[in-house]
Design an enzyme around this catalytic site. Structure first.
Site, short mmCIF file in Angstrom:
data_model
loop_
_atom_site.label_atom_id
_atom_site.label_comp_id
_atom_site.label_asym_id
_atom_site.label_seq_id
_atom_site.Cartn_x
_atom_site.Cartn_y
_atom_site.Cartn_z
N CYS A 67 82.19 64.81 -4.89
CA CYS A 67 81.80 64.18 -3.63
C CYS A 67 80.87 62.98 -3.76
O CYS A 67 81.23 61.85 -3.43
CB CYS A 67 81.14 65.22 -2.73
SG CYS A 67 82.18 66.65 -2.35
N HIS A 123 75.91 63.25 2.22
CA HIS A 123 75.89 63.74 0.83
C HIS A 123 75.48 62.67 -0.18
O HIS A 123 76.00 62.61 -1.28
CB HIS A 123 77.25 64.34 0.44
CG HIS A 123 77.13 65.36 -0.65
ND1 HIS A 123 78.22 65.90 -1.31
CD2 HIS A 123 76.04 65.93 -1.22
CE1 HIS A 123 77.81 66.77 -2.21
NE2 HIS A 123 76.49 66.80 -2.17
#
Length: 541
Positions: A67, A123
């Site tokens: 990610c 994130h």
């Protein structure tokens, strides 16, 4: 001042006779290569299939295997080795975020007169207030800061001892969810909307009406995963409908991208590619991607141009009319001509990563440098590069199995070993012609040592430009239970809280109080951690 800047830029653009397009970037989480209808999946994605079919399908498109690295390269246009984020994701309790001295895509777009908004998963670190999306170029943000969480309650856990609420509106927790998509009143002001969906990341959760579409799928993880992909399909359809209804569509560019390969153990499928999420095999880094826009010069085509996630930074800035005085610091390339007009692609090479942290301290084998690496490169270091048709991998590059579609009932134990890797034991170098062999079944490292040497030398050249990796340990003060049960910035809060306080003008007293508070917080976090472990241990007594 920001409003004045936007209006001034808009006037300049209108005088030049060129209005920049509205840009919508949709990033989906953990969608596998085989998990879209037009790749032959059993998952129904009619909206995505139509949008891709009417636009340009990107079939030589790469991202990163996990990610945060993918998102950081989208936001900065730079490889991980140039941001210090070479190793793994940014964990929720890790005091780490995007380097503040590197400009982000939304920051540059705002300078070009864009209205910038984000919905979804960040994130990219939030340890300090200046790390938040609204401090890195987005005028509004509704979404999560961590890497994953419950899709309905928004509870997110880092391990088992640190859990908290993770839905934010700007820099505040969004206890009452409010949704407003594409609400700009003036369509002349160009819009940048970044929609970073947490689906289809675990936990596997979907509403009943979507699950019922796949009730014939015997594999439970696959059934829930498929329902989540259908949810993504519906969501993208709603976004496009909003664009049409509000007058944005005809001057819009929509980019769709997965952030990494699918996770086979959680319902994803990258078949017939090798490997999956977390690996540098094609199944981990070759992504689902397409561009849909009325502004495309070519439509209904499949592009084989070599494109990487870092390319969107210069490509979108070029579309926006932003001219960087010095783009030599970028690793991304402007690939709009290749996408829209079929022009030769400027990109011929991709450095996937060089991760020096991947090797444990003191774990050095001279043969990996002197024999396997021809004295050029330590092949115990996790690294991967593609140049032209060739792809080279070194070190521990992740699980190299081929995972067939999970159409059979039962759990992963019944199918995950059907096509086990044959070429990873005792090896530290692999070479593939991924144009002729996209499934990475024919390792040519021994047959083509001259190619291996060239690519090892390229890794060494890149490594000389790398900044030191930043991988600090977790900070116990990040525990949400120390911050009202919410994941939120935890560094710099004392300083912010002391601003404007007249009762303690003595700077020495403030510092002493902060240190005392810091010690108490650390002790509370330690006691909580020990208590949680004791509770878990008691379950087995």
């Amino acid at each position: 001042s920001n409003t004045r800047l936007i209006h001034t830029t808009e006037e300049k653009v209108l005088r030049r006779g060129r209005v920049p397009p509205h840009i919508v970037f949709v990033m989906v989480d953990d969608q596998g290569y085989n998990d879209i209808g037009y790749h032959g999946s059993e998952i129904h994605t009619p909206v995505l299939d139509q949008l891709a079919g009417e636009g340009v399908k990107l079939e030589n498109y790469y991202v990163q295997p996990i990610c945060s690295p993918t998102r950081s390269q989208l936001m900065t246009g730079r490889y991980q080795i140039h941001t210090g984020l070479q190793h793994s994701i940014i964990r929720a309790r890790q005091p780490l975020c995007l380097p503040s001295d590197i400009p982000t895509l939304p920051e540059r777009l705002r300078q070009a007169g864009y209205s910038t908004h984000m919905v979804g998963k960040w994130h990219l670190g939030f340890c300090r207030p200046e790390c938040l999306p609204t401090s890195r170029g987005f005028q509004s943000f509704l979404g999560s800061l961590t890497g994953s969480g419950d899709h309905f309650s928004f509870q997110s856990c880092d391990g088992t001892e640190a859990c908290g609420f993770d839905l934010h509106d700007g820099n505040r927790p969004a206890w009452e969810l409010k949704t407003a998509i594409i609400c700009e009143p003036n369509t002349r002001t160009p819009l940048f909307l970044y929609v970073a969906l947490q689906a289809v990341h675990t936990p596997l959760q979907a509403p009943g009406h979507l699950l019922r579409r796949y009730q014939t799928l015997g594999n439970r993880p696959r059934r829930h995963y498929a329902a989540m992909v259908s949810g993504v399909d519906e969501s993208v359809g709603e976004i496009v409908s909003e664009l049409r209804e509000r007058g944005y569509y005809n001057k819009s560019v929509l980019i769709y991208s997965s952030d990494n390969g699918g996770q086979p153990l959680s319902g994803g499928c990258n078949w017939p590619l090798r490997g999956g999420k977390g690996s540098y095999w094609e199944g981990g880094v070759r992504a689902v991607g397409f561009v849909h826009s009325p502004l495309l010069k070519r439509k209904r085509v499949v592009s084989q141009a070599l494109i990487h996630i870092s390319d969107w930074y210069p490509t979108l800035l070029s579309l926006a009319g932003y001219r960087d005085s010095d783009s030599s610091h970028l690793d991304g390339q402007d690939v709009w001509g290749a996408i829209s007009s079929g022009l030769p692609c400027p990109r011929t090479e991709i450095l996937f990563n060089i991760d020096p942290v991947s090797r444990r301290h003191g774990e050095v084998d001279p043969r990996l440098l002197n024999v396997n690496g021809f004295g050029i490169w330590d092949t115990g270091v996790r690294a991967a590069i593609r140049a032209g048709d060739w792809k080279l991998l070194t070190g521990n590059v992740g699980d190299g199995d081929w995972f067939p579609p999970q159409t059979m009932p039962g759990g992963p134990q019944q199918w995950q070993g059907m096509e086990k890797r044959r070429d990873q034991r005792g090896k530290s170098v692999w070479l593939f012609n991924v144009t002729a062999d996209p499934y990475e079944r024919a390792d040519l490292a021994e047959a083509r040592p001259e190619v291996v040497k060239v690519l090892l030398a390229r890794l060494a050249e890149y490594n000389r430009t790398a900044v030191p990796p930043r991988n600090p340990p977790d900070d116990p003060m990040a525990d949400p239970q120390l911050h009202g049960g919410v994941w939120t910035p935890w560094l710099g809060q004392e300083e912010a809280g002391d601003e404007g306080v007249d009762e303690e003008p003595d700077n020495t007293n403030r510092k002493a109080r902060s240190k005392s508070t810091c010690r108490v917080c650390k002790l509370r976090a330690l006691f909580k951690k020990v208590g949680n472990r004791m509770q878990r241990a008691a379950l087995f007594l």
